[in-house]
Enzyme design. Structure first.
Site, PDB file in Angstrom:
ATOM      1  N   ASP A   8      24.370  81.181  32.081  1.00  0.00           N
ATOM      2  CA  ASP A   8      23.565  80.381  33.007  1.00  0.00           C
ATOM      3  C   ASP A   8      22.442  81.284  33.517  1.00  0.00           C
ATOM      4  OD1 ASP A   8      24.734  82.016  34.911  1.00  0.00           O
ATOM      5  OD2 ASP A   8      25.651  80.405  36.078  1.00  0.00           O
ATOM      6  N   CYS A  65      27.967  84.404  33.332  1.00  0.00           N
ATOM      7  CA  CYS A  65      27.451  83.690  34.511  1.00  0.00           C
ATOM      8  C   CYS A  65      27.400  84.720  35.644  1.00  0.00           C
ATOM      9  CB  CYS A  65      28.294  82.451  34.847  1.00  0.00           C
ATOM     10  SG  CYS A  65      30.026  82.764  35.254  1.00  0.00           S
ATOM     11  N   THR A  67      29.733  85.603  37.752  1.00  0.00           N
ATOM     12  CA  THR A  67      30.981  86.373  37.826  1.00  0.00           C
ATOM     13  C   THR A  67      31.793  86.363  36.536  1.00  0.00           C
ATOM     14  OG1 THR A  67      32.117  84.376  38.534  1.00  0.00           O
ATOM     15  CG2 THR A  67      31.268  85.804  40.284  1.00  0.00           C
ATOM     16  N   HIS A  98      46.485  92.091  23.372  1.00  0.00           N
ATOM     17  CA  HIS A  98      47.671  91.336  23.804  1.00  0.00           C
ATOM     18  C   HIS A  98      47.455  89.824  23.754  1.00  0.00           C
ATOM     19  CE1 HIS A  98      49.655  94.797  26.319  1.00  0.00           C
ATOM     20  NE2 HIS A  98      49.136  95.229  25.184  1.00  0.00           N
ATOM     21  N   HIS A 134      53.659  90.180  20.948  1.00  0.00           N
ATOM     22  CA  HIS A 134      52.336  89.657  21.336  1.00  0.00           C
ATOM     23  C   HIS A 134      52.012  88.387  20.557  1.00  0.00           C
ATOM     24  CE1 HIS A 134      51.745  93.077  23.815  1.00  0.00           C
ATOM     25  NE2 HIS A 134      51.808  93.928  22.813  1.00  0.00           N
TER      26      HIS A 134
HETATM   27  C1  RB5 Z   1      25.712  80.377  40.027  1.00  0.00           C
HETATM   28  O1  RB5 Z   1      25.162  80.541  41.293  1.00  0.00           O
HETATM   29  C2  RB5 Z   1      27.162  80.911  40.008  1.00  0.00           C
HETATM   30  O2  RB5 Z   1      27.966  80.094  40.783  1.00  0.00           O
HETATM   31  C3  RB5 Z   1      27.664  80.985  38.592  1.00  0.00           C
HETATM   32  O3  RB5 Z   1      26.827  81.794  37.850  1.00  0.00           O
HETATM   33  C4  RB5 Z   1      29.049  81.581  38.377  1.00  0.00           C
HETATM   34  O4  RB5 Z   1      29.210  82.779  39.055  1.00  0.00           O
HETATM   35  C5  RB5 Z   1      30.195  80.702  38.496  1.00  0.00           C
HETATM   36  O5  RB5 Z   1      31.337  81.075  38.221  1.00  0.00           O
END
Ligand code: RB5
Length: 149
Positions: A8, A65, A67, A98, A134
């Site tokens: 994203d 993204c 995170t 694993h 595994h």
């Molecule tokens: C976008 O602001 C953020 O929410 C997205 O990139 C992500 O971290 C979601 O998991």
């Protein structure tokens, strides 16, 4: 090695850096977007990549993204996908060894790009462990999905 990649807006810059890394090792790399930093919704790109990986045995996915969390939650809705969101080289390695992970989800906001590169390299280097335990556990995941092993 073939990689379908996506991000994203929050993961865009990191994805561009990781794409260079993949191209540098001659991995076939198909970028499914996004292609800029305008606001978009991560599930759209997670689904594009996950569907391709699920349809093409032996291929891998890379999703970035903010995170890596939203990407992994979404990608794991697709049958045949084992998306992992490792935060260091150890968790990247064991995600392959694993869990036989086939999609790597990373964060563009949670660590600097050099760390993302290290995590990707660890994922690339690792192979699923041959140990029966595994394999048995991954088979159980596949059975839970209702898929044929
Ligand atoms: C976008 O602001 C953020 O929410 C997205 O990139 C992500 O971290 C979601 O998991």
């Amino acid at each position: 090695m073939k990689f379908y990649i996506g991000s994203d807006h929050a993961g865009f810059r990191t994805k561009v850096a990781l794409k260079k890394l993949l191209l540098g090792i001659n991995a076939e790399t198909v970028d499914l977007g996004t292609f800029g930093e305008d606001n978009v919704d991560y599930p759209d790109f997670a689904m594009k990549v996950a569907k391709k990986v699920a349809a093409e045995k032996g291929s891998f996915g890379l999703l970035v993204c903010g995170t890596g969390i939203g990407m992994s939650i979404t990608a794991n809705k697709v049958k045949g996908i084992r998306a992992a969101n490792p935060f260091d080289t150890y968790t990247a390695r064991v995600a392959r060894e694993h869990n036989d992970a086939n999609i790597l989800c990373l964060g563009g906001r949670t660590y600097p790009t050099p760390q993302a590169k290290k995590i990707l390299k660890a994922f690339l280097k690792a192979k699923p462990m041959s140990g029966e335990r595994h394999k048995r556990r991954v088979r159980k995941i596949i059975e839970i999905e209702g898929m044929e092993c």
